[in-house]
Design an enzyme around this catalytic site. Structure first.
Site, PDB file in Angstrom:
ATOM      1  CB  ALA A 228      28.182  -3.980  24.634  1.00  0.00           C
ATOM      2  NE  ARG A 229      34.346  -1.374  26.402  1.00  0.00           N
ATOM      3  CZ  ARG A 229      34.312  -1.017  25.099  1.00  0.00           C
ATOM      4  NH1 ARG A 229      33.755  -1.822  24.217  1.00  0.00           N
ATOM      5  NH2 ARG A 229      34.862   0.097  24.707  1.00  0.00           N
ATOM      6  CD  GLU A 258      38.347  -7.049  24.922  1.00  0.00           C
ATOM      7  OE1 GLU A 258      39.003  -6.190  24.301  1.00  0.00           O
ATOM      8  OE2 GLU A 258      37.117  -7.060  24.944  1.00  0.00           O
ATOM      9  CG  HIS A 276      37.151  -5.091  21.264  1.00  0.00           C
ATOM     10  ND1 HIS A 276      37.320  -4.715  22.569  1.00  0.00           N
ATOM     11  CD2 HIS A 276      36.291  -4.172  20.736  1.00  0.00           C
ATOM     12  CE1 HIS A 276      36.617  -3.626  22.831  1.00  0.00           C
ATOM     13  NE2 HIS A 276      35.975  -3.278  21.723  1.00  0.00           N
ATOM     14  CB  ALA A 279      34.993   0.027  16.355  1.00  0.00           C
TER      15      ALA A 279
HETATM   16  N1  LIG Z   1      32.670  -4.020  20.131  1.00  0.00           N
HETATM   17  C1  LIG Z   1      33.065  -2.817  19.813  1.00  0.00           C
HETATM   18  O1  LIG Z   1      34.060  -2.646  19.120  1.00  0.00           O
HETATM   19  C2  LIG Z   1      32.300  -1.632  20.291  1.00  0.00           C
HETATM   20  C3  LIG Z   1      31.627  -1.675  21.487  1.00  0.00           C
HETATM   21  N2  LIG Z   1      30.927  -0.597  21.903  1.00  0.00           N
HETATM   22  C4  LIG Z   1      30.238  -0.686  23.197  1.00  0.00           C
HETATM   23  O2  LIG Z   1      28.840  -0.551  22.968  1.00  0.00           O
HETATM   24  C5  LIG Z   1      28.288   0.233  23.994  1.00  0.00           C
HETATM   25  C6  LIG Z   1      27.035   0.929  23.498  1.00  0.00           C
HETATM   26  O3  LIG Z   1      27.382   1.887  22.512  1.00  0.00           O
HETATM   27  P1  LIG Z   1      26.339   2.990  22.012  1.00  0.00           P
HETATM   28  O4  LIG Z   1      25.087   2.351  21.577  1.00  0.00           O
HETATM   29  O5  LIG Z   1      27.061   3.856  21.057  1.00  0.00           O
HETATM   30  O6  LIG Z   1      26.096   3.770  23.373  1.00  0.00           O
HETATM   31  P2  LIG Z   1      24.816   4.631  23.779  1.00  0.00           P
HETATM   32  O7  LIG Z   1      25.265   5.449  24.926  1.00  0.00           O
HETATM   33  O8  LIG Z   1      24.249   5.296  22.597  1.00  0.00           O
HETATM   34  O9  LIG Z   1      23.796   3.536  24.288  1.00  0.00           O
HETATM   35  C7  LIG Z   1      23.905   2.864  25.501  1.00  0.00           C
HETATM   36  C8  LIG Z   1      22.493   2.611  26.012  1.00  0.00           C
HETATM   37  O10 LIG Z   1      22.570   1.779  27.148  1.00  0.00           O
HETATM   38  C9  LIG Z   1      21.538   2.197  28.024  1.00  0.00           C
HETATM   39  N3  LIG Z   1      21.797   1.703  29.370  1.00  0.00           N
HETATM   40  C10 LIG Z   1      22.626   2.215  30.300  1.00  0.00           C
HETATM   41  N4  LIG Z   1      22.554   1.494  31.434  1.00  0.00           N
HETATM   42  C11 LIG Z   1      21.643   0.512  31.208  1.00  0.00           C
HETATM   43  C12 LIG Z   1      21.136  -0.547  31.998  1.00  0.00           C
HETATM   44  N5  LIG Z   1      21.532  -0.729  33.260  1.00  0.00           N
HETATM   45  N6  LIG Z   1      20.241  -1.383  31.448  1.00  0.00           N
HETATM   46  C13 LIG Z   1      19.823  -1.215  30.168  1.00  0.00           C
HETATM   47  N7  LIG Z   1      20.248  -0.198  29.374  1.00  0.00           N
HETATM   48  C14 LIG Z   1      21.164   0.636  29.895  1.00  0.00           C
HETATM   49  C15 LIG Z   1      21.564   3.698  27.912  1.00  0.00           C
HETATM   50  O11 LIG Z   1      20.358   4.278  28.358  1.00  0.00           O
HETATM   51  C16 LIG Z   1      21.785   3.904  26.441  1.00  0.00           C
HETATM   52  O12 LIG Z   1      20.568   4.075  25.749  1.00  0.00           O
HETATM   53  C17 LIG Z   1      29.409   1.199  24.369  1.00  0.00           C
HETATM   54  O13 LIG Z   1      29.296   1.624  25.705  1.00  0.00           O
HETATM   55  C18 LIG Z   1      30.658   0.397  24.148  1.00  0.00           C
HETATM   56  O14 LIG Z   1      31.087  -0.161  25.364  1.00  0.00           O
HETATM   57  C19 LIG Z   1      30.839   0.543  21.165  1.00  0.00           C
HETATM   58  C20 LIG Z   1      31.482   0.622  19.952  1.00  0.00           C
HETATM   59  C21 LIG Z   1      32.313  -0.441  19.445  1.00  0.00           C
HETATM   60  O1  LIG Z   2      38.359  -0.607  18.062  1.00  0.00           O
HETATM   61  C1  LIG Z   2      38.285   0.021  19.111  1.00  0.00           C
HETATM   62  O2  LIG Z   2      38.977   1.003  19.366  1.00  0.00           O
HETATM   63  C2  LIG Z   2      37.247  -0.407  20.125  1.00  0.00           C
HETATM   64  C3  LIG Z   2      35.956   0.267  19.892  1.00  0.00           C
HETATM   65  C4  LIG Z   2      35.107   0.207  21.093  1.00  0.00           C
HETATM   66  O3  LIG Z   2      35.031  -0.765  21.784  1.00  0.00           O
HETATM   67  C5  LIG Z   2      34.356   1.410  21.458  1.00  0.00           C
HETATM   68  O4  LIG Z   2      34.337   2.363  20.677  1.00  0.00           O
HETATM   69  O5  LIG Z   2      33.786   1.418  22.557  1.00  0.00           O
END
Ligand SMILES: NC(=O)C1=CN([C@@H]2O[C@H](COP(=O)(O)OP(=O)(O)OC[C@H]3O[C@@H](n4cnc5c(N)ncnc54)[C@H](O)[C@@H]3O)[C@@H](O)[C@H]2O)C=CC1
Ligand SMILES: O=C(O)CCC(=O)C(=O)O
Length: 524
Positions: A228-229, A258, A276, A279
């Site tokens: 996630a992050r 990063e 990373h 996506a």
């Molecule tokens: N590695 C990568 O390339 C990617 C990473 N991400 C990361 O993944 C994260 C999640 O993405 P989605 O599922 O699409 O977001 P989303 O917004 O659908 O889900 C996030 C969930 O976290 C929950 N949440 C918020 N604060 C919380 C807490 N303190 N404790 C427990 N749960 C909590 C929210 O209620 C929500 O259900 C993004 O914010 C992004 O940073 C997203 C896409 C690609």
């Molecule tokens: O490949 C990317 O642009 C990073 C995706 C990502 O971390 C996000 O969508 O939150």
């Protein structure tokens, strides 16, 4: 012509809606290559590499919209963007599946030591006993953050016969029940899970969520994943647990910095890592680029944005219904501001009738932006109006009432200033437009547009005539005139509109007419 800067690498096929829009000029360059011309861009499209800071925003003085081709907006100072009146949008679901699949691939790799075994074989070793793994079937998977990605992981985990336990304080119970997962407290997840994966955004609450204290509550031999992050699992804290063997292994796609600078962490044999890549699939990149490209293109074609971080989400249909009320409330804000002409501490808005079926918070933003426009020398719009009002110490709030004053809908605004209070009521009449129907308790009916003059006077014969004469002597043609009074000989008001703005000196002459108490020029 609007100028759009695409400052991170992106799928050209996905950017087609932007590239094909004849009103847009698209420049695909790194932010450092355009440092001299930052002020000229109307839109900025980024992935995660470009850091949109307050400093960058202050140099991009023409910027109207920032689009993040992805989910996480932690590389954007959303608060600063909001303050500058810049809309921030993202592509919330374009990369969900790719990230869920990547996480799952990382999980399987982690428990079967695939990356380590791969390196070993390529080094011409055949060391089968060192890479004995663990089955996923039957294991307890803890998912922290059960949004789009978390839910997709749960589906895949169930297909692998895993038992899924979820912690998400904002998860509606109905949704959890529908998905058939075990909803837990954080403590319960930490205690039961064999594998823990985090899928929350990085916020002040989730930064270090798995730190020293919570890591100590996990099962001995637990596996951890962070796709996630960086920072949701505290990198320094986890080192101790890896050293002791309490954490059996860890998979990381993201890092606090990063590329990662925490060498100690990535050097652990039992830590596997990717740069990373969650996506990074053709499909996700096409999805996110085309989602934001369509939104930005629509925005410059005058359509509403649907996935904004700093505005209420709205479909085109809903926006079309709200727009006339939004325009009306903006004009009402302008009138309030110019009629008050003194510091205002409180603004309260009451909605009644059919308007209450709509997203009134957006209409309130319109009112505040109209109010602030004449008072502040900065871009004010629906994005930053609420934030700037708060900064100026103006308390505001809206409520719903059943009293429509005989109209099908009404918006009533009361502004409280240092020495006076001002009240205005408007209504929207379909196919006819917005009307102001009451000012400070006087019934009146005028269209809020153009160059207006608001006069408070005493209801005595000759006042209206004198005003008409002075205007006529100054070659000013009255387009419309409305008068209102509460009782004969008492307080009264006039609202006049003109074809062109009236000169300041005419206002001064009018002020000297006996029985005129107050006079205010209003430009809408
Ligand atoms: N590695 C990568 O390339 C990617 C990473 N991400 C990361 O993944 C994260 C999640 O993405 P989605 O599922 O699409 O977001 P989303 O917004 O659908 O889900 C996030 C969930 O976290 C929950 N949440 C918020 N604060 C919380 C807490 N303190 N404790 C427990 N749960 C909590 C929210 O209620 C929500 O259900 C993004 O914010 C992004 O940073 C997203 C896409 C690609
Ligand atoms: O490949 C990317 O642009 C990073 C995706 C990502 O971390 C996000 O969508 O939150």
């Amino acid at each position: 012509m609007f100028h759009v800067l695409v400052s991170d690498s992106m799928s050209n096929e996905g950017l087609a809606p932007l590239l094909e829009n004849p009103h847009l000029q698209i420049i695909q360059k790194n932010i450092n290559e355009v440092s001299e011309s930052l002020h000229q861009y109307d839109a900025l499209v980024v992935r995660s590499a470009t850091k949109v800071t307050e400093d960058l925003l202050s140099k991009m003085s023409n910027l109207k919209i920032i689009a993040r081709a992805g989910v996480g907006v932690d590389n954007i100072d959303v608060e600063a963007a909001t303050k500058h009146g810049v809309i921030v949008i993202n592509a919330p679901d374009g990369n969900t599946i790719s990230t869920a699949e990547h996480t799952f691939a990382m999980m399987a790799s982690l428990v079967r030591h695939i990356p380590q075994a791969n390196i070993s074989v390529k080094s011409r070793e055949w060391n089968r006993s060192s890479y004995v793994g663990t089955e996923l079937a039957g294991k307890h998977l803890g998912i922290i953050g059960f949004g789009r990605i978390g839910s997709e992981i749960a589906k895949r985990a169930r297909a692998f016969d895993m038992q899924v336990h979820v912690f998400d304080p904002f998860l509606p119970k109905t949704r959890a029940e529908k998905l058939g997962v075990d909803i837990c407290t954080l403590e319960e997840v930490l205690k039961i899970a064999d594998i823990i994966t985090v899928h929350t955004p990085l916020t002040k609450d989730t930064k270090g969520l798995l730190g020293k204290e919570n890591l100590a509550k996990t099962k001995k031999g637990v596996y951890l994943l962070n796709c996630a992050r960086g920072g949701i699992i505290d990198e320094n804290a986890v080192i101790h647990f890896l050293e002791s063997g309490h954490v059996a292994g860890m998979a990381l796609d993201v890092f606090e910095i990063e590329p990662p600078t925490n060498q100690r962490l990535i050097e652990f044999e039992q830590v596997i890592a990717t740069p990373h890549l969650g996506a990074s699939t053709k499909e996700a990149q096409l999805n996110v680029a085309s989602q934001v490209a369509r939104e930005v293109s629509d925005f410059f074609n005058g359509k509403p944005v649907t996935s904004s971080i700093n505005l209420p989400a709205m479909s085109k249909d809903v926006y079309e219904k709200i727009q006339p009320y939004y325009e009306l409330s903006k004009k009402m804000g302008l009138i309030v501001s110019q009629c008050m002409n003194e510091p205002v501490q409180e603004i309260s808005i009451t909605y009644a009738g059919s308007v209450t079926d709509l997203e009134t918070s957006f209409i309130t933003r319109g009112l505040l932006s109209g109010f602030l426009t004449t008072r502040i020398d900065t871009t004010i719009n629906e994005v930053n109006a609420a934030m700037i009002s708060k900064e100026l110490g103006i308390t505001f709030g809206d409520k719903v009432s059943s009293n429509t004053y005989g109209y099908s809908n009404s918006i009533t605004v009361v502004a409280i200033g240092e020495t006076k209070t001002f009240e205005i009521r408007g209504t929207y009449v379909a196919h006819y437009g917005g009307r102001i129907v009451s000012l400070n308790g006087f019934n009146i009916d005028f269209s809020p547009e153009g160059n207006l003059l608001y006069i408070q006077h005493t209801d005595r014969p000759g006042v209206i005539g004198k005003v008409g004469n002075i205007l006529g002597d100054n070659e000013i043609n009255i387009a419309t005139m409305q008068v209102g009074r509460k009782e004969m000989g008492g307080e009264a008001i006039m609202m006049l509109s003109f074809d062109k703005p009236i000169q300041e000196n005419v206002g001064h002459v009018l002020k000297n007419v006996g029985d005129i108490v107050n006079i205010r020029k209003i430009d809408l």
